[in-house]
Write an enzyme that holds these catalytic residues in place. Structure first.
Site, mmCIF file in Angstrom:
data_model
loop_
_atom_site.group_PDB
_atom_site.id
_atom_site.type_symbol
_atom_site.label_atom_id
_atom_site.label_comp_id
_atom_site.label_asym_id
_atom_site.label_seq_id
_atom_site.Cartn_x
_atom_site.Cartn_y
_atom_site.Cartn_z
ATOM 1 N N GLY A 175 0.833 -1.199 0.000
ATOM 2 C CA GLY A 175 0.000 0.000 0.000
ATOM 3 C C GLY A 175 0.865 1.245 0.000
ATOM 4 O O GLY A 175 2.004 1.233 -0.486
ATOM 5 N N GLU A 232 5.656 -3.373 0.830
ATOM 6 C CA GLU A 232 5.721 -3.116 -0.619
ATOM 7 C C GLU A 232 4.988 -1.806 -0.847
ATOM 8 O O GLU A 232 3.761 -1.750 -0.712
ATOM 9 C CB GLU A 232 5.003 -4.238 -1.389
ATOM 10 C CG GLU A 232 5.748 -5.544 -1.434
ATOM 11 C CD GLU A 232 6.913 -5.533 -2.397
ATOM 12 O OE1 GLU A 232 7.168 -4.498 -3.043
ATOM 13 O OE2 GLU A 232 7.598 -6.558 -2.486
ATOM 14 N N CYS A 273 1.839 0.699 -8.789
ATOM 15 C CA CYS A 273 2.978 1.223 -8.045
ATOM 16 C C CYS A 273 4.176 1.447 -8.948
ATOM 17 O O CYS A 273 5.086 2.187 -8.596
ATOM 18 C CB CYS A 273 3.323 0.281 -6.907
ATOM 19 S SG CYS A 273 3.314 -1.421 -7.424
HETATM 20 P P1 NAP Z 1 -3.384 2.442 1.382
HETATM 21 O O1 NAP Z 1 -4.325 3.560 1.515
HETATM 22 O O2 NAP Z 1 -2.095 2.516 2.096
HETATM 23 O O3 NAP Z 1 -4.201 1.129 1.814
HETATM 24 C C1 NAP Z 1 -3.608 -0.151 1.738
HETATM 25 C C2 NAP Z 1 -4.255 -1.041 2.780
HETATM 26 O O4 NAP Z 1 -3.906 -0.558 4.083
HETATM 27 C C3 NAP Z 1 -5.784 -1.045 2.732
HETATM 28 O O5 NAP Z 1 -6.238 -2.348 3.004
HETATM 29 C C4 NAP Z 1 -6.139 -0.082 3.848
HETATM 30 O O6 NAP Z 1 -7.434 -0.285 4.379
HETATM 31 C C5 NAP Z 1 -5.075 -0.427 4.862
HETATM 32 N N1 NAP Z 1 -4.867 0.592 5.890
HETATM 33 C C6 NAP Z 1 -5.143 1.910 5.821
HETATM 34 N N2 NAP Z 1 -4.818 2.516 6.989
HETATM 35 C C7 NAP Z 1 -4.329 1.550 7.801
HETATM 36 C C8 NAP Z 1 -3.818 1.538 9.122
HETATM 37 N N3 NAP Z 1 -3.747 2.653 9.843
HETATM 38 N N4 NAP Z 1 -3.388 0.371 9.664
HETATM 39 C C9 NAP Z 1 -3.439 -0.772 8.940
HETATM 40 N N5 NAP Z 1 -3.928 -0.823 7.674
HETATM 41 C C10 NAP Z 1 -4.351 0.325 7.105
HETATM 42 O O7 NAP Z 1 -3.004 2.162 -0.153
HETATM 43 P P2 NAP Z 1 -3.970 2.077 -1.412
HETATM 44 O O8 NAP Z 1 -4.483 3.447 -1.712
HETATM 45 O O9 NAP Z 1 -4.944 0.957 -1.259
HETATM 46 O O10 NAP Z 1 -2.927 1.605 -2.534
HETATM 47 C C11 NAP Z 1 -2.138 2.522 -3.231
HETATM 48 C C12 NAP Z 1 -0.704 2.502 -2.766
HETATM 49 O O11 NAP Z 1 -0.211 1.175 -2.780
HETATM 50 C C13 NAP Z 1 0.201 3.279 -3.695
HETATM 51 O O12 NAP Z 1 1.108 4.037 -2.945
HETATM 52 C C14 NAP Z 1 0.933 2.177 -4.467
HETATM 53 O O13 NAP Z 1 2.164 2.563 -4.983
HETATM 54 C C15 NAP Z 1 1.050 1.133 -3.431
HETATM 55 N N6 NAP Z 1 1.274 -0.188 -4.049
HETATM 56 C C16 NAP Z 1 2.500 -0.786 -3.932
HETATM 57 C C17 NAP Z 1 2.731 -2.014 -4.547
HETATM 58 C C18 NAP Z 1 4.043 -2.726 -4.411
HETATM 59 O O14 NAP Z 1 4.078 -3.945 -4.611
HETATM 60 N N7 NAP Z 1 5.137 -2.054 -4.092
HETATM 61 C C19 NAP Z 1 1.719 -2.627 -5.274
HETATM 62 C C20 NAP Z 1 0.491 -1.967 -5.372
HETATM 63 C C21 NAP Z 1 0.274 -0.763 -4.744
HETATM 64 P P3 NAP Z 1 -8.689 0.561 3.847
HETATM 65 O O15 NAP Z 1 -8.884 0.179 2.446
HETATM 66 O O16 NAP Z 1 -9.780 0.112 4.741
HETATM 67 O O17 NAP Z 1 -8.335 2.008 4.018
#
Ligand code: NAP
Length: 480
Positions: free
Chosen positions: A234, A254, A288
């Protein structure tokens, strides 16, 4: 109103008093409902995962490696059969165009196949103890022991394959897990869990799913004493805050990137423009490793921009479930406003819109190419996560490498060149987890070690690497 899809916790299918309505990011229509779990469900889920270790501690091996491999093979075969069904679920909940969602579903099949191979071959090493005087006469070897209960937290943008990258290696490694999928896209994950538990022979308790907000469910999982490891994909802010909140756990992160691509004057810039049509705009840039910062040698800059504008201008914008659509809505209207704002800020600071730059009557941000971008602009310095690429001209390779490295991220980077010395310089000097030559750095195969340095994370994902993260090395020394 749709029915609530219950979540699997141990042998039960659980609902709660509160629900999350899952809506299409494209038109806001309701496409499903899932329980809004809380700390109570997390406790139950962790307890049912942990209970799977009781027979192991008592000397039994209730799901030996060959059975886990067979479960993963069955998972791969059924996913393969039902690619279209999974692709449609992904498209509906994530607004990922169907053609892109089909690719994701196909990749999940690979992730399961590679994980099955790991389940069959995971082994320790022989330690040559006789190589030091005190070790003479002793035999040393290592076992790979499951780390314990794995808590997996996944993002919205690959709601099937990134869940698979956590679930399948955990099964291969012998770790029961608790999965918290993204609240916007829980349906693909639940369909996968149902497939594994109901049709592939995965015993109850091995995969428990808790749907609910990151702040509640995610935090309860991260801070739970009986969870040995968190595997998180995330955003960097959430990822590093998890790392800080769980100092005694293994935490694999990641995270994001603002992916650079260098295009040398001697490189295949026409081919690069064609590939960037997909690499910068697939799932509206919500990958990402979406290609974001394009550094182009001044000798070919104008021709390259013209070719890229032609390519990007031919992208079809539309509903995600339409076969012709290349680019659809971002995950929320708030994200659309944020990305549009970043475009406007860049233009106010001197960038030019070569194509796109506006939001259509359907609320979808048009694929956008900006030229004349500079490092201070947000579209360069931060992760755009939208359908925007920025182009800047450079004069020599040293300058381009410095520009590409001028970032807090470090996931993947790429270069197009026909010169071996330039390719090798890039491989040696680009400070990223992966360097891709003559291919876009948005390219990923599911068996590769995938992950970043600096703010992009602290691990490598890919079944071979993930099972090693999910197992501890136990040394055995035997005196002959
Ligand atoms: P996100 O907002 O960080 O959410 C990711 C996950 O974390 C969701 O399940 C979210 O739940 C949960 N979460 C949020 N706040 C949390 C907390 N305080 N404690 C524990 N878990 C929490 O990311 P996103 O918007 O879904 O995804 C986009 C990001 O992911 C981008 O920055 C992208 O680059 C990155 N990404 C990285 C990779 C890699 O392999 N490097 C691959 C794909 C994406 P909720 O949905 O309930 O908020």
């Amino acid at each position: 109103m749709s029915e609530v899809t219950p979540v699997p916790i141990g042998p039960d299918r659980v609902t709660t008093d509160h629900e999350i309505v899952v809506r299409s990011p494209y038109d806001g229509s309701e496409i499903g409902r899932v329980p809004a779990c809380g700390a109570e469900e997390v406790d139950l889920a962790v307890a049912s995962a942990r209970a799977q270790f009781v027979p192991v501690a008592a000397g039994a091996d209730p799901v030996p490696a060959h059975e886990r491999a067979a479960i993963l093979d069955r998972g791969a075969a059924l996913l393969d059969q039902r690619r279209e069904q999974f692709a449609r679920t992904i498209a509906a909940e994530a607004a990922k165009p169907l053609k892109t969602a089909r690719v994701e579903a196909g990749r999940a099949v690979d992730t399961f196949r590679f994980s099955a191979a790991e389940a069959r071959t995971l082994a320790g090493d022989v330690v040559p103890l006789g190589a030091s005087a005190p070790g003479v006469g002793k035999l040393g070897f290592t076992l790979r022991v499951p780390i314990g209960v794995v808590g997996a937290i996944s993002p919205f943008n690959f709601p099937l394959n990134l869940v698979s990258h956590k679930v399948a290696p955990a099964i291969a490694a012998g770790c029961p897990l608790v999965l918290k999928p993204a609240s916007q896209t829980p349906l693909s994950a639940l369909a996968l869990a149902t497939l594994l538990l109901d049709e592939c022979g995965l015993p109850p308790g091995w995969l428990n799913v808790v749907t609910g907000s990151g702040g509640d469910v995610g935090d309860a999982l991260v801070t739970h004493d009986d969870v040995a490891m968190i595997t998180f994909t995330g955003s960097p802010d959430v990822g590093w805050s998890i790392r800080a909140r769980a100092p005694r756990k293994k935490v694999s992160l990641e995270l994001g990137n603002n992916t650079p691509v260098i295009i040398e004057g001697d490189g295949d810039w026409r081919g690069a423009a064609a590939k960037l049509k997909v690499a910068g705009f697939s799932h509206a840039g919500q990958s990402c490793i979406s290609s974001q910062r394009l550094y182009v040698h001044r000798s070919v800059h104008d021709d390259f921009v013209a070719a890229l504008v032609d390519e990007v201008g031919s992208l079809v914008v539309g509903p995600p479930l339409d076969d012709a659509t290349d680019v659809s809505a971002l995950i929320s209207s708030r994200e659309t406003e944020r990305v549009k704002d970043w475009i406007d800020l860049a233009v106010a600071a001197g960038a030019k819109v070569a194509v796109g730059g506006d939001v259509g009557g359907d609320g979808v941000l048009r694929p956008t190419v900006l030229t004349g971008v500079t490092p201070e602009m947000k579209v360069c310095s931060a992760e755009v996560f939208g359908p925007v690429v920025g182009v800047a001209a450079y004069d020599d390779l040293d300058e381009a490498l410095a520009l590409a490295n001028d970032t807090r991220y470090g996931l993947q980077a790429g270069i197009f060149t026909s010169r071996l010395d330039a390719a090798l310089a890039a491989a040696r000097r680009l400070d990223f987890g992966g360097v891709v030559v003559n291919e876009v750095p948005t390219w990923r195969a599911d068996q590769q070690p995938y992950g970043g340095v600096r703010d992009s994370g602290n691990t490598r994902e890919g079944p071979h690497y993930t099972v090693r993260e999910m197992t501890e090395v136990r040394l055995v020394v035997m005196q002959g």
